[in-house]
Design a protein around this motif. Structure first.
Motif, mmCIF file in Angstrom:
data_model
loop_
_atom_site.group_PDB
_atom_site.id
_atom_site.type_symbol
_atom_site.label_atom_id
_atom_site.label_comp_id
_atom_site.label_asym_id
_atom_site.label_seq_id
_atom_site.Cartn_x
_atom_site.Cartn_y
_atom_site.Cartn_z
ATOM 1 N N LEU A 14 0.822 -1.202 0.000
ATOM 2 C CA LEU A 14 0.000 0.000 0.000
ATOM 3 C C LEU A 14 0.864 1.262 0.000
ATOM 4 O O LEU A 14 0.616 2.202 -0.762
ATOM 5 N N VAL A 15 1.898 1.289 0.807
ATOM 6 C CA VAL A 15 2.796 2.446 0.868
ATOM 7 C C VAL A 15 3.526 2.627 -0.461
ATOM 8 O O VAL A 15 3.648 3.751 -0.975
ATOM 9 N N ILE A 16 3.973 1.529 -1.053
ATOM 10 C CA ILE A 16 4.686 1.606 -2.336
ATOM 11 C C ILE A 16 3.780 2.155 -3.425
ATOM 12 O O ILE A 16 4.195 3.005 -4.225
ATOM 13 N N THR A 17 2.529 1.718 -3.469
ATOM 14 C CA THR A 17 1.624 2.194 -4.513
ATOM 15 C C THR A 17 1.243 3.660 -4.309
ATOM 16 O O THR A 17 1.105 4.395 -5.287
ATOM 17 N N ILE A 18 1.094 4.096 -3.069
ATOM 18 C CA ILE A 18 0.805 5.506 -2.822
ATOM 19 C C ILE A 18 1.977 6.376 -3.263
ATOM 20 O O ILE A 18 1.799 7.393 -3.937
ATOM 21 N N VAL A 19 3.188 5.973 -2.900
ATOM 22 C CA VAL A 19 4.379 6.736 -3.286
ATOM 23 C C VAL A 19 4.563 6.695 -4.806
ATOM 24 O O VAL A 19 4.888 7.708 -5.436
ATOM 25 N N GLY A 20 4.340 5.547 -5.419
ATOM 26 C CA GLY A 20 4.478 5.433 -6.866
ATOM 27 C C GLY A 20 3.495 6.302 -7.616
ATOM 28 O O GLY A 20 3.839 6.939 -8.619
ATOM 29 N N TRP A 21 2.265 6.340 -7.151
ATOM 30 C CA TRP A 21 1.250 7.164 -7.809
ATOM 31 C C TRP A 21 1.553 8.653 -7.635
ATOM 32 O O TRP A 21 1.366 9.453 -8.538
ATOM 33 N N GLN A 22 2.050 9.014 -6.449
ATOM 34 C CA GLN A 22 2.366 10.415 -6.184
ATOM 35 C C GLN A 22 3.528 10.905 -7.042
ATOM 36 O O GLN A 22 3.515 12.024 -7.537
ATOM 37 N N PHE A 23 4.514 10.057 -7.234
ATOM 38 C CA PHE A 23 5.732 10.479 -7.923
ATOM 39 C C PHE A 23 5.868 9.911 -9.326
ATOM 40 O O PHE A 23 6.978 9.800 -9.838
ATOM 41 N N GLU A 24 4.761 9.553 -9.990
ATOM 42 C CA GLU A 24 4.875 8.958 -11.312
ATOM 43 C C GLU A 24 5.370 9.949 -12.364
ATOM 44 O O GLU A 24 5.897 9.536 -13.391
ATOM 45 N N TYR A 25 5.217 11.231 -12.133
ATOM 46 C CA TYR A 25 5.686 12.216 -13.106
ATOM 47 C C TYR A 25 7.072 12.752 -12.767
ATOM 48 O O TYR A 25 7.498 13.745 -13.332
ATOM 49 N N PHE A 26 7.778 12.127 -11.842
ATOM 50 C CA PHE A 26 9.113 12.584 -11.471
ATOM 51 C C PHE A 26 10.201 11.738 -12.114
ATOM 52 O O PHE A 26 11.366 12.002 -11.933
ATOM 53 N N ARG A 27 9.833 10.680 -12.860
ATOM 54 C CA ARG A 27 10.824 9.847 -13.527
ATOM 55 C C ARG A 27 10.269 9.344 -14.845
ATOM 56 O O ARG A 27 9.087 9.455 -15.112
#
Length: 137
Positions: free
Chosen positions: A119-132
């Protein structure tokens, strides 16, 4: 939002009046029940809190909703809701992770324990998907 605030105040006060009647009736019948009293009372408190919140939002500058203005047209009620990435898989993965956590809470805590990092990984991934990647800012 003004009408929603008014409706919630009316429903909340109605819940609180019914809660007082429920308390008097249950005490008169010598059958005091705490669960019903708390359920009805807290429902009234929740409605009043939501109505208070809507009232505070209406005081702000950003609360100029189309349904609150008399001169608003149909097109005024269709604002842009935000930016949503049409190719993103993160919301699907986040929904699966949330489902796994809830399933773990319902069935067994060890499932929730293993799905919380997901859950933490998916929240962080969704938040930062436009940073890489190709679409980095």
């Amino acid at each position: 939002m003004k009408s929603m605030k008014t409706v919630l105040y009316v429903v909340g006060v109605c819940f609180l009046v019914v809660d007082a009647a429920y308390l008097i009736w249950s005490l008169a019948d010598d059958n005091f029940e705490l669960v019903g009293l708390l359920t009805i009372g807290l429902s009234g408190v929740m409605c009043v809190m939501l109505a208070f919140y809507f009232g505070q939002v209406l005081r702000g500058d950003g609360a100029n909703l189309a349904e609150d203005r008399l001169d608003a047209g149909i097109d005024d009620g269709d604002p842009e809701a935000g930016f949503f990435s049409p190719w993103s898989w993160w919301p699907v993965l986040l929904g699966g992770a949330i489902s796994a956590v809830v399933l773990g809470l319902a069935i067994s805590p060890w499932i929730a324990m293993f799905s919380l990092p997901l859950l933490v990984i998916t929240i962080v991934g969704w938040q930062f998907e436009y940073f890489r990647g190709n679409f980095a800012h």
